[in-house]
Design a protein around this motif. Structure first.
Motif, PDB file in Angstrom:
ATOM      1  N   THR A   1       0.833  -1.214   0.000  1.00 49.39           N
ATOM      2  CA  THR A   1       0.000   0.000   0.000  1.00 49.39           C
ATOM      3  C   THR A   1       0.861   1.255   0.000  1.00 49.39           C
ATOM      4  OG1 THR A   1      -0.166   0.071   2.435  1.00 49.39           O
ATOM      5  CG2 THR A   1      -1.858  -1.175   1.247  1.00 49.39           C
ATOM      6  N   PHE A   2       2.097   1.155   0.452  1.00 53.15           N
ATOM      7  CA  PHE A   2       2.981   2.311   0.480  1.00 53.15           C
ATOM      8  C   PHE A   2       3.558   2.628  -0.903  1.00 53.15           C
ATOM      9  CE2 PHE A   2       2.963   0.709   4.812  1.00 53.15           C
ATOM     10  CZ  PHE A   2       2.876   1.860   5.572  1.00 53.15           C
ATOM     11  N   ALA A   3       3.462   1.677  -1.827  1.00 54.03           N
ATOM     12  CA  ALA A   3       4.032   1.879  -3.162  1.00 54.03           C
ATOM     13  C   ALA A   3       3.336   3.013  -3.907  1.00 54.03           C
ATOM     14  CB  ALA A   3       3.950   0.591  -3.970  1.00 54.03           C
ATOM     15  N   LYS A   4       2.080   3.251  -3.595  1.00 51.72           N
ATOM     16  CA  LYS A   4       1.343   4.358  -4.224  1.00 51.72           C
ATOM     17  C   LYS A   4       2.078   5.677  -4.009  1.00 51.72           C
ATOM     18  CE  LYS A   4      -3.066   6.830  -3.951  1.00 51.72           C
ATOM     19  NZ  LYS A   4      -4.392   6.902  -3.261  1.00 51.72           N
ATOM     20  N   PHE A   5       2.619   5.856  -2.811  1.00 48.89           N
ATOM     21  CA  PHE A   5       3.345   7.081  -2.495  1.00 48.89           C
ATOM     22  C   PHE A   5       4.600   7.203  -3.369  1.00 48.89           C
ATOM     23  CE2 PHE A   5       6.432   9.570  -0.084  1.00 48.89           C
ATOM     24  CZ  PHE A   5       5.679  10.656   0.347  1.00 48.89           C
ATOM     25  N   LEU A   6       5.289   6.104  -3.554  1.00 45.85           N
ATOM     26  CA  LEU A   6       6.494   6.104  -4.382  1.00 45.85           C
ATOM     27  C   LEU A   6       6.164   6.501  -5.816  1.00 45.85           C
ATOM     28  CD1 LEU A   6       9.592   5.137  -4.030  1.00 45.85           C
ATOM     29  CD2 LEU A   6       8.831   3.184  -5.377  1.00 45.85           C
ATOM     30  N   ILE A   7       5.065   5.976  -6.337  1.00 42.75           N
ATOM     31  CA  ILE A   7       4.659   6.286  -7.704  1.00 42.75           C
ATOM     32  C   ILE A   7       4.253   7.754  -7.821  1.00 42.75           C
ATOM     33  CG2 ILE A   7       2.924   5.802  -9.477  1.00 42.75           C
ATOM     34  CD1 ILE A   7       2.920   2.881  -8.400  1.00 42.75           C
TER      35      ILE A   7
ATOM     36  N   SER B   1       0.407  -3.558 -11.548  1.00 41.05           N
ATOM     37  CA  SER B   1       0.254  -2.125 -11.336  1.00 41.05           C
ATOM     38  C   SER B   1       1.594  -1.397 -11.268  1.00 41.05           C
ATOM     39  CB  SER B   1      -0.541  -1.877 -10.050  1.00 41.05           C
ATOM     40  OG  SER B   1       0.082  -2.508  -8.943  1.00 41.05           O
ATOM     41  N   ILE B   2       2.607  -2.025 -10.685  1.00 42.69           N
ATOM     42  CA  ILE B   2       3.919  -1.379 -10.619  1.00 42.69           C
ATOM     43  C   ILE B   2       4.459  -1.157 -12.028  1.00 42.69           C
ATOM     44  CG2 ILE B   2       6.303  -1.610  -9.862  1.00 42.69           C
ATOM     45  CD1 ILE B   2       4.321  -1.014  -7.594  1.00 42.69           C
ATOM     46  N   ALA B   3       4.412  -2.179 -12.860  1.00 46.58           N
ATOM     47  CA  ALA B   3       4.877  -2.048 -14.243  1.00 46.58           C
ATOM     48  C   ALA B   3       4.039  -1.030 -15.010  1.00 46.58           C
ATOM     49  CB  ALA B   3       4.819  -3.411 -14.940  1.00 46.58           C
ATOM     50  N   PHE B   4       2.735  -1.056 -14.805  1.00 45.33           N
ATOM     51  CA  PHE B   4       1.822  -0.194 -15.563  1.00 45.33           C
ATOM     52  C   PHE B   4       2.055   1.280 -15.243  1.00 45.33           C
ATOM     53  CE2 PHE B   4      -2.286   1.949 -16.145  1.00 45.33           C
ATOM     54  CZ  PHE B   4      -2.567   1.607 -17.455  1.00 45.33           C
ATOM     55  N   TYR B   5       2.145   1.614 -13.961  1.00 50.61           N
ATOM     56  CA  TYR B   5       2.272   3.020 -13.565  1.00 50.61           C
ATOM     57  C   TYR B   5       3.709   3.538 -13.648  1.00 50.61           C
ATOM     58  CZ  TYR B   5      -2.556   2.845 -12.004  1.00 50.61           C
ATOM     59  OH  TYR B   5      -3.919   2.728 -11.960  1.00 50.61           O
ATOM     60  N   LEU B   6       4.665   2.641 -13.778  1.00 46.05           N
ATOM     61  CA  LEU B   6       6.058   3.046 -13.935  1.00 46.05           C
ATOM     62  C   LEU B   6       6.611   2.577 -15.287  1.00 46.05           C
ATOM     63  CD1 LEU B   6       7.401   2.261 -10.338  1.00 46.05           C
ATOM     64  CD2 LEU B   6       6.802   4.503 -11.285  1.00 46.05           C
TER      65      LEU B   6
ATOM     66  N   GLU C   1      14.103  12.816  -6.270  1.00 53.27           N
ATOM     67  CA  GLU C   1      15.371  12.099  -6.395  1.00 53.27           C
ATOM     68  C   GLU C   1      15.432  10.855  -5.506  1.00 53.27           C
ATOM     69  OE1 GLU C   1      20.210  12.831  -5.962  1.00 53.27           O
ATOM     70  OE2 GLU C   1      18.788  14.407  -5.411  1.00 53.27           O
ATOM     71  N   PHE C   2      14.911  10.953  -4.286  1.00 55.91           N
ATOM     72  CA  PHE C   2      14.942   9.822  -3.361  1.00 55.91           C
ATOM     73  C   PHE C   2      14.141   8.649  -3.918  1.00 55.91           C
ATOM     74  CE2 PHE C   2      13.082   7.487   0.251  1.00 55.91           C
ATOM     75  CZ  PHE C   2      14.229   7.139   0.954  1.00 55.91           C
ATOM     76  N   CYS C   3      12.940   8.928  -4.409  1.00 58.35           N
ATOM     77  CA  CYS C   3      12.072   7.879  -4.965  1.00 58.35           C
ATOM     78  C   CYS C   3      12.627   7.361  -6.286  1.00 58.35           C
ATOM     79  CB  CYS C   3      10.664   8.413  -5.156  1.00 58.35           C
ATOM     80  SG  CYS C   3       9.830   8.858  -3.615  1.00 58.35           S
ATOM     81  N   HIS C   4      13.133   8.267  -7.099  1.00 56.98           N
ATOM     82  CA  HIS C   4      13.666   7.868  -8.401  1.00 56.98           C
ATOM     83  C   HIS C   4      14.809   6.868  -8.251  1.00 56.98           C
ATOM     84  CE1 HIS C   4      14.645   8.198 -12.650  1.00 56.98           C
ATOM     85  NE2 HIS C   4      15.912   8.402 -12.321  1.00 56.98           N
ATOM     86  N   LYS C   5      15.679   7.103  -7.260  1.00 58.94           N
ATOM     87  CA  LYS C   5      16.810   6.191  -7.032  1.00 58.94           C
ATOM     88  C   LYS C   5      16.323   4.815  -6.599  1.00 58.94           C
ATOM     89  CE  LYS C   5      20.502   7.559  -4.927  1.00 58.94           C
ATOM     90  NZ  LYS C   5      21.411   8.161  -3.916  1.00 58.94           N
ATOM     91  N   ILE C   6      15.302   4.769  -5.745  1.00 59.44           N
ATOM     92  CA  ILE C   6      14.744   3.486  -5.313  1.00 59.44           C
ATOM     93  C   ILE C   6      14.180   2.723  -6.497  1.00 59.44           C
ATOM     94  CG2 ILE C   6      12.868   2.412  -4.010  1.00 59.44           C
ATOM     95  CD1 ILE C   6      13.259   4.537  -1.856  1.00 59.44           C
ATOM     96  N   ILE C   7      13.415   3.424  -7.328  1.00 59.72           N
ATOM     97  CA  ILE C   7      12.765   2.791  -8.476  1.00 59.72           C
ATOM     98  C   ILE C   7      13.802   2.252  -9.461  1.00 59.72           C
ATOM     99  CG2 ILE C   7      11.349   3.229 -10.527  1.00 59.72           C
ATOM    100  CD1 ILE C   7       9.831   5.325  -8.747  1.00 59.72           C
ATOM    101  N   LYS C   8      14.762   3.098  -9.819  1.00 58.71           N
ATOM    102  CA  LYS C   8      15.763   2.695 -10.807  1.00 58.71           C
ATOM    103  C   LYS C   8      16.609   1.532 -10.297  1.00 58.71           C
ATOM    104  CE  LYS C   8      19.465   4.472 -13.752  1.00 58.71           C
ATOM    105  NZ  LYS C   8      20.288   5.658 -14.120  1.00 58.71           N
ATOM    106  N   SER C   9      17.001   1.580  -9.029  1.00 59.58           N
ATOM    107  CA  SER C   9      17.813   0.504  -8.450  1.00 59.58           C
ATOM    108  C   SER C   9      17.049  -0.811  -8.422  1.00 59.58           C
ATOM    109  CB  SER C   9      18.257   0.894  -7.044  1.00 59.58           C
ATOM    110  OG  SER C   9      18.966  -0.157  -6.426  1.00 59.58           O
TER     111      SER C   9
END
Length: 283
Positions: free
Chosen positions: A198-204, A244-249, A210-218
């Motif tokens: 449920t916390f992944a929504k915040f990341l998206i 959903s992760i693949a779709f929204y990112l 920059e903080f979220c982008h680094k998590i996603i890319k890594s």
């Protein structure tokens, strides 16, 4: 009546069709992951939906594709539960990757098919048979680039004071971050993996930070390294994605795959609509 089910850990989509493929009803339950639920919990989630409870004696075939069904033990356990509940039905239980394959991959095509949702998975489809190089050990040990992994990273970043203050303020407004609440959901409630997701929504929502982008890319690079490149021909076939992760990112995913000389294929949020066509054609 045929029931087609695509189940993750968070939710399960149900569609009832007749022999011609006509949709009779659709509904949704909470996820039915046999790795984290017992028989009584599964039945309670079925009974909670009137359409399922009311029509269970009319079901002739149940095709269930679910997270947590990657081993024979889990498939057999869930099949036994369904055989008791849908007493007149022929039961088929397969892992969710098969639903992803049927929904994304044209007949006879060779492709790598990945799932990035609450959990994650990756397989190679040779046009007939599904091949896996990595057997999942569940959300604690694996699930690279999944919603639950992203949730775990955000919580850790917040509690280890690694999350920038501007982002932490927004995070606190969005979620109850009391330690006792988090620990209760992780260790006392069912589906801790779904809770983390449920916390992944915040990341998206904050993916450009920059903080979220680094998590996603890594995480995406880890998925490429640990899952996709296990297959020797990964750069010769398309890589399809469900979840959903693949779709929204999708843009971020495409960028990372292109950096690794991989070809992104179809990216769908959920496979259930593709399953209707597949099972209507394959009676």
């Amino acid at each position: 009546m045929k029931l087609l089910v695509d189940s993750g850990s968070t939710k399960a989509d149900w569609i009832a069709i007749d022999d011609s493929g006509k949709v009779l009803f659709t509904t949704q339950t909470l996820g039915l992951n046999p790795e984290v639920l017992d028989k009584d919990q599964i039945i309670a989630r079925l009974d909670d939906r009137f359409d399922i409870l009311h029509n269970k004696s009319s079901v002739t075939h149940l095709y269930f594709y679910g997270a947590g069904c990657g081993t024979d033990r889990m498939k057999n356990f869930l099949a036994q539960v369904f055989e008791e509940y849908f007493a007149k039905a022929t039961i088929s239980v397969q892992e969710d990757t098969f639903a992803a394959v049927y929904a994304t991959t044209p007949k006879g095509e060779k492709a790598i098919v990945s799932i990035l949702g609450t959990g994650s998975n990756c397989s190679y489809f040779d046009g007939n048979i599904l091949h896996q190089k990595v057997q999942s050990l569940g959300y604690i040990a694996m699930d690279d680039c999944s919603g639950n992994q992203f949730g775990r990273q955000l919580i850790r970043g917040y509690y280890f004071n690694k999350m920038p203050s501007d982002l932490a303020v927004l995070f606190e407004k969005e979620y109850n971050l009391d330690a006792d609440v988090i620990k209760h959901n992780l260790y006392k409630e069912a589906n801790p993996n779904a809770y983390l997701a449920t916390f992944a929504k915040f990341l998206i929502q904050h993916k450009d930070h920059e903080f979220c982008h680094k998590i996603i890319k890594s995480a995406m690079q880890d998925f490429v390294d640990n899952y996709i490149t296990q297959f020797d021909n990964c750069r010769e076939v398309p890589v399809h994605f469900i979840g959903s992760i693949a779709f929204y990112l999708k843009d971020e995913l495409q960028f990372v795959l292109e950096q690794n000389n991989l070809k992104i294929g179809n990216v769908l949020r959920r496979p259930i609509d593709g399953l209707i066509q597949y099972h209507a054609l394959n009676k």
